[in-house]
Design a protein around this motif. Sequence first.
Motif, PDB file in Angstrom:
ATOM      1  N   SER A  41     -58.759  18.662 106.515  1.00  0.00           N
ATOM      2  CA  SER A  41     -57.631  19.524 106.164  1.00  0.00           C
ATOM      3  C   SER A  41     -56.391  19.188 106.977  1.00  0.00           C
ATOM      4  O   SER A  41     -55.446  19.948 107.004  1.00  0.00           O
ATOM      5  N   LYS A  42     -56.407  18.034 107.640  1.00  0.00           N
ATOM      6  CA  LYS A  42     -55.199  17.605 108.349  1.00  0.00           C
ATOM      7  C   LYS A  42     -54.171  17.143 107.315  1.00  0.00           C
ATOM      8  O   LYS A  42     -54.524  16.670 106.245  1.00  0.00           O
ATOM      9  N   PHE A  43     -52.928  17.300 107.640  1.00  0.00           N
ATOM     10  CA  PHE A  43     -51.881  16.997 106.667  1.00  0.00           C
ATOM     11  C   PHE A  43     -51.030  15.803 107.109  1.00  0.00           C
ATOM     12  O   PHE A  43     -49.898  15.654 106.686  1.00  0.00           O
ATOM     13  N   ASN A  44     -51.592  14.929 107.950  1.00  0.00           N
ATOM     14  CA  ASN A  44     -50.817  13.799 108.444  1.00  0.00           C
ATOM     15  C   ASN A  44     -51.056  12.523 107.637  1.00  0.00           C
ATOM     16  O   ASN A  44     -50.361  11.543 107.842  1.00  0.00           O
ATOM     17  N   GLU A  45     -52.016  12.514 106.734  1.00  0.00           N
ATOM     18  CA  GLU A  45     -52.207  11.366 105.850  1.00  0.00           C
ATOM     19  C   GLU A  45     -51.466  11.664 104.559  1.00  0.00           C
ATOM     20  O   GLU A  45     -51.856  12.549 103.788  1.00  0.00           O
ATOM     21  N   VAL A  46     -50.378  10.936 104.328  1.00  0.00           N
ATOM     22  CA  VAL A  46     -49.434  11.290 103.275  1.00  0.00           C
ATOM     23  C   VAL A  46     -49.216  10.104 102.340  1.00  0.00           C
ATOM     24  O   VAL A  46     -49.007   8.980 102.793  1.00  0.00           O
ATOM     25  N   LEU A  47     -49.267  10.378 101.040  1.00  0.00           N
ATOM     26  CA  LEU A  47     -48.908   9.407 100.017  1.00  0.00           C
ATOM     27  C   LEU A  47     -47.563   9.855  99.455  1.00  0.00           C
ATOM     28  O   LEU A  47     -47.479  10.919  98.840  1.00  0.00           O
ATOM     29  N   VAL A  52     -52.868  13.913 101.454  1.00  0.00           N
ATOM     30  CA  VAL A  52     -54.078  13.582 100.714  1.00  0.00           C
ATOM     31  C   VAL A  52     -55.253  13.428 101.676  1.00  0.00           C
ATOM     32  O   VAL A  52     -55.064  13.218 102.872  1.00  0.00           O
ATOM     33  N   ASN A  53     -56.440  13.571 101.143  1.00  0.00           N
ATOM     34  CA  ASN A  53     -57.663  13.217 101.841  1.00  0.00           C
ATOM     35  C   ASN A  53     -58.565  12.552 100.802  1.00  0.00           C
ATOM     36  O   ASN A  53     -58.230  12.526  99.610  1.00  0.00           O
ATOM     37  N   PRO A  54     -59.687  11.972 101.204  1.00  0.00           N
ATOM     38  CA  PRO A  54     -60.530  11.290 100.213  1.00  0.00           C
ATOM     39  C   PRO A  54     -60.985  12.192  99.060  1.00  0.00           C
ATOM     40  O   PRO A  54     -61.065  11.733  97.914  1.00  0.00           O
ATOM     41  N   ALA A  55     -61.287  13.456  99.323  1.00  0.00           N
ATOM     42  CA  ALA A  55     -61.690  14.355  98.242  1.00  0.00           C
ATOM     43  C   ALA A  55     -60.551  14.534  97.233  1.00  0.00           C
ATOM     44  O   ALA A  55     -60.780  14.523  96.013  1.00  0.00           O
ATOM     45  N   LEU A  99     -55.817  28.398  99.709  1.00  0.00           N
ATOM     46  CA  LEU A  99     -57.263  28.297  99.498  1.00  0.00           C
ATOM     47  C   LEU A  99     -57.751  26.876  99.227  1.00  0.00           C
ATOM     48  O   LEU A  99     -58.945  26.682  99.005  1.00  0.00           O
ATOM     49  N   LEU A 100     -56.842  25.902  99.228  1.00  0.00           N
ATOM     50  CA  LEU A 100     -57.251  24.533  98.903  1.00  0.00           C
ATOM     51  C   LEU A 100     -56.974  23.539 100.033  1.00  0.00           C
ATOM     52  O   LEU A 100     -56.814  22.350  99.785  1.00  0.00           O
ATOM     53  N   ALA A 104     -56.617  19.020 101.232  1.00  0.00           N
ATOM     54  CA  ALA A 104     -55.342  18.626 101.852  1.00  0.00           C
ATOM     55  C   ALA A 104     -54.154  19.154 101.055  1.00  0.00           C
ATOM     56  O   ALA A 104     -53.127  18.486 100.933  1.00  0.00           O
ATOM     57  N   ILE A 105     -54.293  20.344 100.487  1.00  0.00           N
ATOM     58  CA  ILE A 105     -53.196  20.998  99.777  1.00  0.00           C
ATOM     59  C   ILE A 105     -52.733  22.143 100.669  1.00  0.00           C
ATOM     60  O   ILE A 105     -53.444  23.132 100.847  1.00  0.00           O
TER      61      ILE A 105
END
Length: 131
Positions: A41-47, A52-55, A99-100, A104-105
């Motif tokens: 749930s970290k928000f530092n990987e950004v497209l 985003v995260n793998p899920a 809730l998401l 990573a939302i």
Amino acid sequence: MATATRDKTSGQLFALAFGAVYLLVGLLGFAVTGFDDFFASKFNEVLIVFPVNPAHNLVHLLIGAVWLAGSRTAAGAKAANMGIGIAYLAVFLLGLVGLLEWLAIEGGLNADQLLHLVTGGLGVYFGTAGA
């Protein structure tokens, strides 16, 4: 090949275009996140500007595949557009209240939520009147 697209409805073309985009976004997302911390749930990987995260990437791949499969027929595109559109409107609402985060939302109104709202609205439109 040009005649094949002339025979498609606007709903099919929408499903085809958005399916291709979502598949590409899912693949590019894995280039950013890799495959570890699947539900991070970290928000530092950004497209671009979207966390985003793998899920999340896997969800994009699945949605892209459903849209592409649906684009083959007018009825399939209508069903895919409507189903995905409703799902994205639900994601917009669930995301607003936080809730998401496991996808990573981020909660609250942000670019990610606005994209979900627009995608959901377009999906419903091309699943009904725009079909």
